[in-house]
Design an enzyme around this catalytic site. Sequence first.
Site, PDB file in Angstrom:
ATOM      1  CB  VAL A 113      -1.006  -0.011   1.177  1.00  0.00           C
ATOM      2  CG1 VAL A 113      -0.333  -0.106   2.525  1.00  0.00           C
ATOM      3  CG2 VAL A 113      -1.924   1.213   1.127  1.00  0.00           C
ATOM      4  CG  PHE A 114       2.269   5.017  -2.796  1.00  0.00           C
ATOM      5  CD1 PHE A 114       3.655   5.076  -2.746  1.00  0.00           C
ATOM      6  CD2 PHE A 114       1.561   6.191  -3.062  1.00  0.00           C
ATOM      7  CE1 PHE A 114       4.328   6.269  -2.958  1.00  0.00           C
ATOM      8  CE2 PHE A 114       2.231   7.387  -3.282  1.00  0.00           C
ATOM      9  CZ  PHE A 114       3.618   7.424  -3.232  1.00  0.00           C
ATOM     10  N   GLY A 115       1.512   5.130   0.600  1.00  0.00           N
ATOM     11  CA  GLY A 115       1.005   6.263   1.380  1.00  0.00           C
ATOM     12  C   GLY A 115       1.655   7.555   0.928  1.00  0.00           C
ATOM     13  CE1 TYR A 116      -2.690   8.954  -1.490  1.00  0.00           C
ATOM     14  CE2 TYR A 116      -2.761  11.299  -0.995  1.00  0.00           C
ATOM     15  CZ  TYR A 116      -3.404  10.109  -1.262  1.00  0.00           C
ATOM     16  OH  TYR A 116      -4.782  10.083  -1.285  1.00  0.00           O
ATOM     17  N   GLY A 117       0.151  10.734   2.262  1.00  0.00           N
ATOM     18  CA  GLY A 117      -0.317  11.767   3.197  1.00  0.00           C
ATOM     19  C   GLY A 117       0.005  11.326   4.607  1.00  0.00           C
ATOM     20  CB  SER A 118      -2.045  11.025   7.670  1.00  0.00           C
ATOM     21  OG  SER A 118      -3.017  10.087   7.264  1.00  0.00           O
ATOM     22  CD  GLU A 160      -6.610   6.970   4.761  1.00  0.00           C
ATOM     23  OE1 GLU A 160      -6.979   7.956   4.108  1.00  0.00           O
ATOM     24  OE2 GLU A 160      -5.727   7.025   5.639  1.00  0.00           O
TER      25      GLU A 160
HETATM   26  C1  SIN Z   1      -2.470   8.619   2.416  1.00  0.00           C
HETATM   27  O1  SIN Z   1      -1.828   9.062   3.381  1.00  0.00           O
HETATM   28  O2  SIN Z   1      -1.917   7.864   1.586  1.00  0.00           O
HETATM   29  C2  SIN Z   1      -3.916   8.943   2.209  1.00  0.00           C
HETATM   30  C3  SIN Z   1      -4.337  10.271   2.684  1.00  0.00           C
HETATM   31  C4  SIN Z   1      -4.239  10.478   4.179  1.00  0.00           C
HETATM   32  O3  SIN Z   1      -4.690   9.613   4.940  1.00  0.00           O
HETATM   33  O4  SIN Z   1      -3.720  11.509   4.613  1.00  0.00           O
END
Ligand code: SIN
Length: 174
Positions: free
Chosen positions: A11-16, A87
């Site tokens: 799983v790729f995360g880009y935010g929190s 999410e």
């Molecule tokens: C993420 O971090 O990949 C999704 C957006 C978030 O939860 O901030």
Amino acid sequence: MIEGRNAATWVFGYGSLIYKVDFPWLRREVASITGWQRRFWQGSHDHRGTPEQPGRVVTLTRVPGWRCKGVAYLVEHSVFDHLDHREKNGYERIATEIRFERDGETADGVFYIATPDNHAFLGDAPIEEIAAHIARSRGPSGSNRDYLLRLAEALRELDDRDEHVQALASLLRQ
Ligand code: SIN
């Protein structure tokens, strides 16, 4: 996807998901996906705002060729119960190819996206307006300011110069 007894998916995360890692993972890799740009365009009713006064959090918008840097985690499938709940406010899981920073290898995986047709989507606005919105918002997971500044710091540590995030962080620090 890895099948069988230890079924696991990247799983790729880009935010929190980069800095708030409240789930077990098997492997963690700095990584990127191509064709997507990070933007504070999603409303947050359940973490950094409320249904009456939503905060602003990140989603990805399609920009061909754009590289979005983040962190990929290999997780067992049971972890998605937790992640889907975390999410749940407008995000859906979609498939992607993930490229690992360390060796340039790729793997199939997923990421969470909040598309413009979800009920909490806020979309674009002048950068000063987005910053002011973040500055005044707060929800059950804490202040929206903290979400932004922690993300800006995490991206700096990944050596990622995300101009949208850094411009907002500068405005918030003023
Ligand atoms: C993420 O971090 O990949 C999704 C957006 C978030 O939860 O901030």
